[in-house]
Design a protein around this motif. Structure first.
Motif, PDB file in Angstrom:
ATOM      1  N   MET A   1       0.850  -1.193   0.000  1.00 27.90           N
ATOM      2  CA  MET A   1       0.000   0.000   0.000  1.00 27.90           C
ATOM      3  C   MET A   1       0.884   1.242   0.000  1.00 27.90           C
ATOM      4  O   MET A   1       1.800   1.376   0.802  1.00 27.90           O
ATOM      5  CB  MET A   1      -0.896  -0.004   1.228  1.00 27.90           C
ATOM      6  CG  MET A   1      -1.676   1.275   1.432  1.00 27.90           C
ATOM      7  SD  MET A   1      -2.838   1.560   0.115  1.00 27.90           S
ATOM      8  CE  MET A   1      -3.914   0.158   0.342  1.00 27.90           C
ATOM      9  N   ASP A   2       0.649   2.110  -0.937  1.00 28.54           N
ATOM     10  CA  ASP A   2       1.364   3.376  -1.034  1.00 28.54           C
ATOM     11  C   ASP A   2       0.516   4.441  -0.349  1.00 28.54           C
ATOM     12  O   ASP A   2      -0.499   4.883  -0.891  1.00 28.54           O
ATOM     13  CB  ASP A   2       1.601   3.718  -2.504  1.00 28.54           C
ATOM     14  CG  ASP A   2       2.310   5.056  -2.682  1.00 28.54           C
ATOM     15  OD1 ASP A   2       2.899   5.541  -1.700  1.00 28.54           O
ATOM     16  OD2 ASP A   2       2.253   5.614  -3.786  1.00 28.54           O
ATOM     17  N   VAL A   3       0.917   4.827   0.874  1.00 31.83           N
ATOM     18  CA  VAL A   3       0.153   5.793   1.661  1.00 31.83           C
ATOM     19  C   VAL A   3       1.087   6.910   2.115  1.00 31.83           C
ATOM     20  O   VAL A   3       2.165   6.654   2.656  1.00 31.83           O
ATOM     21  CB  VAL A   3      -0.491   5.123   2.901  1.00 31.83           C
ATOM     22  CG1 VAL A   3      -1.171   6.163   3.781  1.00 31.83           C
ATOM     23  CG2 VAL A   3      -1.480   4.066   2.472  1.00 31.83           C
ATOM     24  N   ARG A   4       0.688   8.139   1.871  1.00 32.51           N
ATOM     25  CA  ARG A   4       1.380   9.306   2.423  1.00 32.51           C
ATOM     26  C   ARG A   4       0.438  10.010   3.384  1.00 32.51           C
ATOM     27  O   ARG A   4      -0.778  10.026   3.159  1.00 32.51           O
ATOM     28  CB  ARG A   4       1.795  10.274   1.319  1.00 32.51           C
ATOM     29  CG  ARG A   4       2.805   9.733   0.331  1.00 32.51           C
ATOM     30  CD  ARG A   4       3.347  10.859  -0.526  1.00 32.51           C
ATOM     31  NE  ARG A   4       2.292  11.630  -1.173  1.00 32.51           N
ATOM     32  CZ  ARG A   4       2.403  12.905  -1.527  1.00 32.51           C
ATOM     33  NH1 ARG A   4       3.500  13.583  -1.274  1.00 32.51           N
ATOM     34  NH2 ARG A   4       1.390  13.532  -2.131  1.00 32.51           N
ATOM     35  N   PHE A   5       0.997  10.595   4.430  1.00 32.41           N
ATOM     36  CA  PHE A   5       0.125  11.248   5.407  1.00 32.41           C
ATOM     37  C   PHE A   5       0.852  12.397   6.085  1.00 32.41           C
ATOM     38  O   PHE A   5       2.084  12.499   6.060  1.00 32.41           O
ATOM     39  CB  PHE A   5      -0.356  10.247   6.465  1.00 32.41           C
ATOM     40  CG  PHE A   5       0.707   9.845   7.450  1.00 32.41           C
ATOM     41  CD1 PHE A   5       0.873  10.531   8.654  1.00 32.41           C
ATOM     42  CD2 PHE A   5       1.572   8.797   7.177  1.00 32.41           C
ATOM     43  CE1 PHE A   5       1.863  10.178   9.561  1.00 32.41           C
ATOM     44  CE2 PHE A   5       2.553   8.426   8.071  1.00 32.41           C
ATOM     45  CZ  PHE A   5       2.704   9.112   9.265  1.00 32.41           C
TER      46      PHE A   5
ATOM     47  N   GLY B   1      -2.146  11.028  16.056  1.00 35.91           N
ATOM     48  CA  GLY B   1      -1.031  10.111  15.968  1.00 35.91           C
ATOM     49  C   GLY B   1      -1.196   9.163  14.801  1.00 35.91           C
ATOM     50  O   GLY B   1      -2.281   9.045  14.217  1.00 35.91           O
ATOM     51  N   ALA B   2      -0.105   8.503  14.461  1.00 36.49           N
ATOM     52  CA  ALA B   2      -0.113   7.532  13.367  1.00 36.49           C
ATOM     53  C   ALA B   2       0.803   6.379  13.724  1.00 36.49           C
ATOM     54  O   ALA B   2       1.842   6.569  14.369  1.00 36.49           O
ATOM     55  CB  ALA B   2       0.333   8.187  12.065  1.00 36.49           C
ATOM     56  N   ALA B   3       0.403   5.181  13.318  1.00 42.28           N
ATOM     57  CA  ALA B   3       1.240   3.987  13.400  1.00 42.28           C
ATOM     58  C   ALA B   3       1.393   3.483  11.972  1.00 42.28           C
ATOM     59  O   ALA B   3       0.589   2.669  11.506  1.00 42.28           O
ATOM     60  CB  ALA B   3       0.603   2.933  14.301  1.00 42.28           C
ATOM     61  N   PRO B   4       2.374   3.994  11.230  1.00 44.56           N
ATOM     62  CA  PRO B   4       2.474   3.686   9.800  1.00 44.56           C
ATOM     63  C   PRO B   4       2.569   2.196   9.503  1.00 44.56           C
ATOM     64  O   PRO B   4       2.052   1.736   8.485  1.00 44.56           O
ATOM     65  CB  PRO B   4       3.751   4.423   9.371  1.00 44.56           C
ATOM     66  CG  PRO B   4       3.897   5.533  10.358  1.00 44.56           C
ATOM     67  CD  PRO B   4       3.399   4.968  11.654  1.00 44.56           C
TER      68      PRO B   4
ATOM     69  N   ALA C   1      -5.989  18.369  12.083  1.00 51.56           N
ATOM     70  CA  ALA C   1      -6.296  17.678  10.828  1.00 51.56           C
ATOM     71  C   ALA C   1      -5.237  16.621  10.563  1.00 51.56           C
ATOM     72  O   ALA C   1      -4.045  16.849  10.798  1.00 51.56           O
ATOM     73  CB  ALA C   1      -6.353  18.657   9.668  1.00 51.56           C
ATOM     74  N   VAL C   2      -5.669  15.480  10.071  1.00 51.22           N
ATOM     75  CA  VAL C   2      -4.780  14.450   9.541  1.00 51.22           C
ATOM     76  C   VAL C   2      -5.244  14.151   8.122  1.00 51.22           C
ATOM     77  O   VAL C   2      -6.429  13.889   7.895  1.00 51.22           O
ATOM     78  CB  VAL C   2      -4.805  13.166  10.391  1.00 51.22           C
ATOM     79  CG1 VAL C   2      -4.029  12.043   9.705  1.00 51.22           C
ATOM     80  CG2 VAL C   2      -4.216  13.429  11.776  1.00 51.22           C
ATOM     81  N   VAL C   3      -4.317  14.204   7.181  1.00 53.39           N
ATOM     82  CA  VAL C   3      -4.618  13.956   5.766  1.00 53.39           C
ATOM     83  C   VAL C   3      -3.854  12.715   5.325  1.00 53.39           C
ATOM     84  O   VAL C   3      -2.640  12.621   5.538  1.00 53.39           O
ATOM     85  CB  VAL C   3      -4.239  15.165   4.900  1.00 53.39           C
ATOM     86  CG1 VAL C   3      -4.376  14.836   3.413  1.00 53.39           C
ATOM     87  CG2 VAL C   3      -5.108  16.370   5.257  1.00 53.39           C
ATOM     88  N   ILE C   4      -4.566  11.774   4.719  1.00 51.98           N
ATOM     89  CA  ILE C   4      -3.989  10.500   4.298  1.00 51.98           C
ATOM     90  C   ILE C   4      -4.255  10.322   2.812  1.00 51.98           C
ATOM     91  O   ILE C   4      -5.418  10.288   2.378  1.00 51.98           O
ATOM     92  CB  ILE C   4      -4.600   9.313   5.074  1.00 51.98           C
ATOM     93  CG1 ILE C   4      -4.496   9.552   6.591  1.00 51.98           C
ATOM     94  CG2 ILE C   4      -3.944   8.000   4.683  1.00 51.98           C
ATOM     95  CD1 ILE C   4      -5.795   9.348   7.320  1.00 51.98           C
ATOM     96  N   ASP C   5      -3.193  10.199   2.023  1.00 53.31           N
ATOM     97  CA  ASP C   5      -3.315  10.032   0.580  1.00 53.31           C
ATOM     98  C   ASP C   5      -3.121   8.572   0.205  1.00 53.31           C
ATOM     99  O   ASP C   5      -2.155   7.921   0.648  1.00 53.31           O
ATOM    100  CB  ASP C   5      -2.278  10.882  -0.150  1.00 53.31           C
ATOM    101  CG  ASP C   5      -2.637  12.349  -0.168  1.00 53.31           C
ATOM    102  OD1 ASP C   5      -3.793  12.680   0.179  1.00 53.31           O
ATOM    103  OD2 ASP C   5      -1.772  13.171  -0.513  1.00 53.31           O
ATOM    104  N   ILE C   6      -4.026   8.062  -0.630  1.00 56.07           N
ATOM    105  CA  ILE C   6      -3.977   6.674  -1.077  1.00 56.07           C
ATOM    106  C   ILE C   6      -3.365   6.631  -2.466  1.00 56.07           C
ATOM    107  O   ILE C   6      -3.882   7.239  -3.409  1.00 56.07           O
ATOM    108  CB  ILE C   6      -5.393   6.057  -1.107  1.00 56.07           C
ATOM    109  CG1 ILE C   6      -6.094   6.267   0.242  1.00 56.07           C
ATOM    110  CG2 ILE C   6      -5.318   4.589  -1.476  1.00 56.07           C
ATOM    111  CD1 ILE C   6      -5.376   5.673   1.420  1.00 56.07           C
ATOM    112  N   GLY C   7      -2.249   5.904  -2.583  1.00 53.17           N
ATOM    113  CA  GLY C   7      -1.602   5.745  -3.876  1.00 53.17           C
ATOM    114  C   GLY C   7      -1.982   4.419  -4.501  1.00 53.17           C
ATOM    115  O   GLY C   7      -3.149   4.038  -4.519  1.00 53.17           O
TER     116      GLY C   7
END
Length: 261
Positions: free
Chosen positions: A1-5, A23-26, A244-250
């Motif tokens: 999964m290609d995810v940027r946040f 928070g994030a747990a990549p 705000a948390v922004v998560i991009d789905i690649g």
């Protein structure tokens, strides 16, 4: 999964402290926002604890070792795994709060999103939200757990009057609710190019959905998008903490199983 946040939080213009946390747990593709309840004893502590500890509970329930044939879990069952993780955390939080004076009486909202293969799993308590932006269209994935939302749904208050209503900030569900937490959970199919937004009410409470979508569209980079969203809330008066948390789905690997790195 290609995810940027990216994520960003600001105290706002009127509050004396920031009780929002994110928070994030990549490695788990897990993203969390919590908004500490200002009228509780220590909303900031409650928010910090859920952001810090929820990944452990998510790992228990969404780890492939604990799920039979995880690649075959349907959307409803997958969302229920995240829901159960949130319930278990809340159970333990209430037990802990009975033994520690710092946590006693503290409370928070939570919204959590897990990107699992070609799905996003979302669970929440309170009025922190999750949105999906796809091809310029913004869709709210969560329903606020609040008195004002119940009144709007019942047709007793018009949406345009909600901001002035005396019950606008009263929650009906939250992390410390008794006798047990009742989070909502859902699963949504993802496509490459989708963007997820998690937000506290300091953002979506003062910035319209149309403006949220416009800002997200104007800033392809997640860091820039978060900065633009926070700036929009501050320009609208910044009456509350804003996060705000922004998560991009690649690219999506369709063979990836639930909970894998």
């Amino acid at each position: 999964m290609d995810v940027r946040f990216a994520g960003l939080s600001d105290i706002g213009h009127l509050r004396s402290s920031n009780q929002d946390r994110w928070g994030a747990a990549p490695e788990q593709s897990l993203f969390v926002i919590a908004d500490g309840v200002a009228c509780s004893t220590d909303g900031g502590l409650a928010a910090a604890l859920v952001v810090e500890l929820l990944p452990t509970y998510v790992d228990r329930h969404l780890n492939p070792e604990n799920v039979d044939n995880p690649e075959n879990v349907d959307a409803e069952d997958a969302a229920d795994l995240l829901r159960r993780a949130v319930v278990e955390y809340c159970d333990d939080f209430r037990a802990y709060a009975r033994t520690d004076v710092r946590a006693a009486g503290s409370n928070t909202t939570v919204v959590a999103a897990v990107v699992a293969g070609s799905r996003a799993l979302v669970a929440h308590l309170g009025d922190s939200r999750a949105y999906l932006l796809r091809e310029g269209q913004l869709r709210q994935l969560t329903r606020d757990h609040s008195v004002i939302q119940d009144l709007i749904d019942a047709g007793e208050v018009a949406p345009e009057d909600a901001e002035r209503h005396p019950s606008r900030a009263t929650l009906t569900r939250h992390v410390a609710m008794l006798p047990c937490a009742l989070p909502d959970a859902t699963a949504v199919d993802l496509s490459p190019g989708d963007r997820l937004l998690l937000s506290t009410d300091g953002l979506h409470g003062v910035v319209t959905d149309a403006a949220l979508a416009e800002t997200l569209e104007a800033h392809p980079d997640p860091d820039d998008a978060c900065a633009g969203l926070v700036e929009a809330a501050l320009k609208a008066g910044g009456p509350d903490n804003v996060t705000a948390v922004v998560i991009d789905i690649g690219d999506i690997d369709g063979d990836r199983t639930l909970g894998e790195d």
